[in-house]
Motif scaffolding. Structure first.
Motif, PDB file in Angstrom:
ATOM      1  N   ILE A 147       0.865  -1.350   0.173  1.00  0.00           N
ATOM      2  CA  ILE A 147      -0.071   0.033   0.008  1.00  0.00           C
ATOM      3  C   ILE A 147       0.897   1.289   0.119  1.00  0.00           C
ATOM      4  N   VAL A 148       0.626   2.149  -1.053  1.00  0.00           N
ATOM      5  CA  VAL A 148       1.435   3.295  -1.089  1.00  0.00           C
ATOM      6  C   VAL A 148       0.970   4.309  -0.035  1.00  0.00           C
ATOM      7  N   GLY A 149       1.927   4.833   0.717  1.00  0.00           N
ATOM      8  CA  GLY A 149       1.721   5.952   1.801  1.00  0.00           C
ATOM      9  C   GLY A 149       0.885   5.571   2.843  1.00  0.00           C
ATOM     10  N   SER A 150       0.943   4.360   3.113  1.00  0.00           N
ATOM     11  CA  SER A 150       0.193   4.087   4.383  1.00  0.00           C
ATOM     12  C   SER A 150       0.485   4.689   5.637  1.00  0.00           C
ATOM     13  N   THR A 151       1.871   5.000   5.900  1.00  0.00           N
ATOM     14  CA  THR A 151       2.221   5.916   7.237  1.00  0.00           C
ATOM     15  C   THR A 151       1.533   7.093   7.015  1.00  0.00           C
ATOM     16  N   ASP A 152       1.617   7.846   6.062  1.00  0.00           N
ATOM     17  CA  ASP A 152       1.031   9.169   5.913  1.00  0.00           C
ATOM     18  C   ASP A 152      -0.533   8.957   5.997  1.00  0.00           C
ATOM     19  N   LEU A 153      -1.104   8.073   5.752  1.00  0.00           N
ATOM     20  CA  LEU A 153      -2.563   7.840   5.702  1.00  0.00           C
ATOM     21  C   LEU A 153      -2.991   7.870   7.263  1.00  0.00           C
TER      22      LEU A 153
ATOM     23  N   ASP B 197     -11.966   0.406  -8.409  1.00  0.00           N
ATOM     24  CA  ASP B 197     -13.667   0.226  -8.334  1.00  0.00           C
ATOM     25  C   ASP B 197     -14.083   0.516  -6.764  1.00  0.00           C
ATOM     26  N   GLU B 198     -13.220  -0.059  -5.873  1.00  0.00           N
ATOM     27  CA  GLU B 198     -13.802   0.155  -4.546  1.00  0.00           C
ATOM     28  C   GLU B 198     -13.967   1.588  -4.090  1.00  0.00           C
ATOM     29  N   LYS B 199     -15.096   1.775  -3.467  1.00  0.00           N
ATOM     30  CA  LYS B 199     -15.351   3.190  -3.066  1.00  0.00           C
ATOM     31  C   LYS B 199     -14.915   3.568  -1.502  1.00  0.00           C
ATOM     32  N   PHE B 200     -13.547   3.678  -1.491  1.00  0.00           N
ATOM     33  CA  PHE B 200     -12.802   3.857  -0.271  1.00  0.00           C
ATOM     34  C   PHE B 200     -13.298   5.362   0.211  1.00  0.00           C
ATOM     35  N   ALA B 201     -13.261   5.532   1.345  1.00  0.00           N
ATOM     36  CA  ALA B 201     -13.420   6.882   2.000  1.00  0.00           C
ATOM     37  C   ALA B 201     -12.253   7.913   1.791  1.00  0.00           C
ATOM     38  N   HIS B 202     -11.257   7.266   1.848  1.00  0.00           N
ATOM     39  CA  HIS B 202      -9.968   7.883   1.390  1.00  0.00           C
ATOM     40  C   HIS B 202      -9.238   7.204   0.447  1.00  0.00           C
ATOM     41  N   GLU B 203      -8.477   7.921  -0.452  1.00  0.00           N
ATOM     42  CA  GLU B 203      -7.848   7.026  -1.735  1.00  0.00           C
ATOM     43  C   GLU B 203      -7.003   6.111  -1.068  1.00  0.00           C
ATOM     44  N   LEU B 204      -6.957   4.936  -1.779  1.00  0.00           N
ATOM     45  CA  LEU B 204      -6.128   4.025  -1.213  1.00  0.00           C
ATOM     46  C   LEU B 204      -5.424   3.150  -2.597  1.00  0.00           C
ATOM     47  N   LYS B 205      -4.113   3.205  -2.635  1.00  0.00           N
ATOM     48  CA  LYS B 205      -3.638   2.665  -3.990  1.00  0.00           C
ATOM     49  C   LYS B 205      -2.523   1.764  -3.751  1.00  0.00           C
ATOM     50  N   ALA B 206      -2.350   0.817  -4.500  1.00  0.00           N
ATOM     51  CA  ALA B 206      -1.150  -0.203  -4.008  1.00  0.00           C
ATOM     52  C   ALA B 206      -0.305  -0.386  -5.090  1.00  0.00           C
ATOM     53  N   ARG B 207       0.872  -0.916  -4.961  1.00  0.00           N
ATOM     54  CA  ARG B 207       1.915  -1.015  -6.136  1.00  0.00           C
ATOM     55  C   ARG B 207       2.172  -2.618  -6.363  1.00  0.00           C
ATOM     56  N   VAL B 208       2.579  -3.157  -7.487  1.00  0.00           N
ATOM     57  CA  VAL B 208       2.746  -4.636  -7.421  1.00  0.00           C
ATOM     58  C   VAL B 208       4.131  -4.758  -8.175  1.00  0.00           C
TER      59      VAL B 208
ATOM     60  N   ALA C  69       7.720   0.975  -8.425  1.00  0.00           N
ATOM     61  CA  ALA C  69       6.401   1.163  -9.080  1.00  0.00           C
ATOM     62  C   ALA C  69       5.910   2.308  -8.424  1.00  0.00           C
ATOM     63  N   LEU C  70       5.051   2.947  -9.227  1.00  0.00           N
ATOM     64  CA  LEU C  70       4.190   3.978  -8.851  1.00  0.00           C
ATOM     65  C   LEU C  70       2.838   3.593  -8.103  1.00  0.00           C
ATOM     66  N   PRO C  71       2.164   4.534  -7.667  1.00  0.00           N
ATOM     67  CA  PRO C  71       0.831   3.957  -7.160  1.00  0.00           C
ATOM     68  C   PRO C  71       0.131   3.614  -8.364  1.00  0.00           C
ATOM     69  N   GLY C  72      -0.682   2.306  -7.932  1.00  0.00           N
ATOM     70  CA  GLY C  72      -1.430   1.684  -8.965  1.00  0.00           C
ATOM     71  C   GLY C  72      -0.748   1.216 -10.181  1.00  0.00           C
ATOM     72  N   GLN C  73       0.565   1.012  -9.890  1.00  0.00           N
ATOM     73  CA  GLN C  73       1.205   0.128 -11.234  1.00  0.00           C
ATOM     74  C   GLN C  73       1.631  -1.084 -10.791  1.00  0.00           C
ATOM     75  N   ILE C  74       1.744  -1.736 -12.011  1.00  0.00           N
ATOM     76  CA  ILE C  74       2.097  -3.351 -12.168  1.00  0.00           C
ATOM     77  C   ILE C  74       3.727  -3.224 -12.868  1.00  0.00           C
TER      78      ILE C  74
END
Length: 252
Positions: free
Chosen positions: A18-24, A87-98, A134-139
């Motif tokens: 998960i990108v930026g989990s600490t900041d979140l 597609d998930e309706k997160f209350a706050h943006e959450l992106k992962a890298r793979v 990887a960037l957020p959302g990148q594979i």
């Protein structure tokens, strides 16, 4: 009595983060972040569970290490996972890298906490390094995984379980020298238009680009099964026939 040497074999590995989990956590607090991560984990476990012989090897808190039976399965899973997060309706943006890599690993003793064999080797470290680039959302993936997967990956299921043709791109981003590796590795991306960044990942202290200037024209779009040829209306690639020093031959 001497201990038995650990067994080794080729394995398709996937690392997620998960990108930026600490900041979140600083922004919305530990409790609300935990809810988001819990849903993220559910989506990932559901995705992996849809692929035969796939297995989550380790939960690292804000990501996972998993193995797959084939590179195409790993890429299918990666695409499905990124689409599900999108597609998930997160209350706050959450992106992962793979990161996906195919390499040789050693299987050690079973870990008491999970009952699964602990794996070790440079391939594990490289998978983590590729993911970290990887960037957020990148594979991102290395050459062997890329070449195997793009010959078989045609469509992937949407988050509602339906199979839908999507606009997908396969891209070459050049060679990177990763920390801990002796030689530079080629890095590639696969992603859905509108979901993935589809852009060159930035260099970092753990991964530096090392592509000769005369090879810059080799970057960018790459052919793959089921894809439409750019500027070639109604031409769809069917399968790879061969390759040589000057390029690849595909049936369209």
């Amino acid at each position: 009595m001497a201990e038995a040497a650990p067994s080794s074999r080729l394995m398709v590995l996937m690392f997620t983060d998960i990108v930026g989990s600490t900041d979140l956590k600083r922004k919305i607090g530990d409790a609300d972040t935990a809810k988001l991560i819990r849903r993220h984990d559910e989506l990932f476990r559901y995705t992996v569970g849809a692929f035969p012989f796939a297995e989550i090897l380790k939960d690292v808190g804000d990501g996972f290490l998993a193995r797959f039976n084939s590179a195409s399965d790993a890429v299918h899973a990666s695409l499905h996972f990124q689409r599900a997060l999108h597609d998930e309706k997160f209350a706050h943006e959450l992106k992962a890298r793979v990161g996906v890599h195919l390499g040789e690993v050693s299987e050690l003793d079973l870990e008491p906490s999970s009952g699964k064999a602990k794996i070790s080797g440079l391939a594990v470290d490289l998978t983590a390094r590729v993911m970290g680039l990887a960037l957020p959302g990148q594979i991102l993936m290395t050459r062997a995984a890329f070449d195997n997967a793009r010959q078989y990956v045609r469509e992937h299921p949407t988050s509602d379980g339906e199979t839908s043709p999507v606009v997908r791109k396969w891209m070459a981003h050049g060679r990177y020298l990763f920390k801990g590796a002796d030689e530079a590795l080629e890095v590639f991306e696969v992603g859905e238009v509108g979901v993935a960044p589809l852009q060159v990942p930035p260099h970092s202290d753990k991964a530096k680009g090392s592509l000769p200037a005369d090879q810059e024209e080799t970057l960018g779009w790459r052919p793959a099964v089921g894809m439409e040829i750019p500027d070639g209306k109604n031409w769809i690639l069917d399968r790879k026939l061969g390759e040589g020093g000057f390029g690849e031959v595909w049936l369209g």
